[in-house]
Design an enzyme around this catalytic site. Structure first.
Site: not given
Ligand code: XUL
Ligand code: MN
Length: 345
Positions: A249, A251, A50, A53, A211, A175, A214, A284
């Site tokens: 979410d 992850d 980011h 970051d 992703e 994304e 997502h 991610d």
């Molecule tokens: C949020 C997500 C973020 C993006 C980057 O769900 O996946 O971490 O990948 O901003």
């Molecule tokens: Mn992501």
């Protein structure tokens, strides 16, 4: 087709400390150098960022301070032999993004979001990447009547156009995510991302990032999203992970919830030659909250292990037998062929 050699990537946020909406961090904060060293030790090639970051407290920094911080990071990455894969503006933290960033009802807030994005592009330039990722966290509604969705599409296009004209070389990968933090997002799927690209001043430079979690949250199969995006030549990055059903979410590590869905994502990447144009496989993923400090890197290592094993499974799948079964419309046998292939001997 040349067989791609995959290159791997993660972001500093993927070594998270375990806070959730109901509880505080459970692992001590680590420095950026510790995270970079972890990435190197694991043998990953790139890091994603980011904007803050890369340049902490970016909003408080002058342009000269931004340049100095970003260039210092670039030197550190070069010394470590690590590439910056992308930079994403964090448009969901500052109070000015409370009611949306590009789609806020307040023009001052929309202006802030665009200015922040242009500075994010400057950071990307200093880090030597042409890829900007937009996770449009707060571009949607909690309450449908509170915003004009038609106007919001125009606002999104205006923001994309400003970024595209700020730098003629950058590419923007959207994304999509259908919900969380919003009730509904304005760009929930890859179809939406690629459709809005067509409304911009330079559609060729607006693509997407898929992703897995997502796509699953949108009720879609991530493998189909991969095939769709790659039919347009627009899958420029990838966040592999996993997700158990329709909830927040998660992850999870790649393949953790549904190995077969993961297998099909790898098959889709393989058949489309993902990686041939230098694209990275990014994970991610987050550690499970109870994770001990000494096991802090396992979710990343395991995701890559699973990915590579599934590449092998994809390449060793009995395609001839599958084709014969498809011809015979014997889908029950095809189903079992896949299951037994995944189970192994
Ligand atoms: C949020 C997500 C973020 C993006 C980057 O769900 O996946 O971490 O990948 O901003
Ligand atoms: Mn992501």
């Amino acid at each position: 087709m040349k067989t791609p050699r995959y290159k791997f990537c993660f972001g500093p946020w993927n070594l998270s400390e375990g806070q959730d909406p109901y509880g505080p961090p459970v692992r001590p904060p680590q420095s950026f150098d510790w995270k970079l060293d972890a990435l190197k030790r694991l043998g990953f090639e790139a890091m994603m960022f980011h904007d803050d970051d890369a340049v902490p407290d970016i909003d408080q920094k002058t342009d000269a301070q931004l340049r100095a911080a970003a260039r210092a990071l670039k030197r550190k990455l070069s010394d470590a032999g690590v590439t910056a894969e992308m930079v994403a503006p964090r448009l969901w933290f500052d109070p000015r993004t409370l009611d949306g960033a590009y789609t806020s009802n307040d023009p001052k807030c929309r202006r802030y979001a665009i200015e922040r994005s242009l500075r994010c592009i400057d950071v990307a330039n200093h880090l030597g990447t042409d890829l900007i990722v937009l996770w449009l966290a707060r571009e949607g509604s909690y309450l449908r009547e509170a915003k004009n969705a038609r106007r919001c599409v125009d606002y999104l296009v205006q923001a994309l156009d400003r970024m595209l004209s700020h730098d003629k070389r950058i590419r923007i990968a959207i994304e999509p995510k259908p919900n969380e933090p919003m009730d509904h997002a304005y760009l929930p799927t890859i179809g939406h991302a690629l459709a809005i690209a067509q409304l911009t001043r330079d559609p060729k430079r607006v693509g997407c990032l898929i992703e897995s979690a997502h796509a699953i949250l949108a009720g879609l199969d991530p493998a189909d999203e991969i095939d769709f995006a790659m039919s347009f030549g627009k899958l420029w990055s990838l966040h592999l992970n996993d997700q158990n059903g329709l909830k927040f979410d998660q992850d999870k590590p790649f393949g953790s919830a549904n190995l077969r869905v993961a297998f099909n994502q790898v098959r889709a990447l393989e058949r489309n030659g993902y990686g041939r144009r230098g694209e990275y496989v990014c994970f991610d993923v987050h550690p499970f909250r109870p994770t001990k400090v000494e096991h802090w890197l396992a979710h990343l290592e395991n995701s890559r292990r699973t990915f590579l094993k599934l590449v092998h499974k994809s390449r060793s799948f009995d395609e001839a037998q599958a084709q014969a079964l498809i011809k015979d419309r014997n889908y029950a046998a095809l189903d079992q062929l896949v299951i037994e292939h995944l189970l192994g001997k």
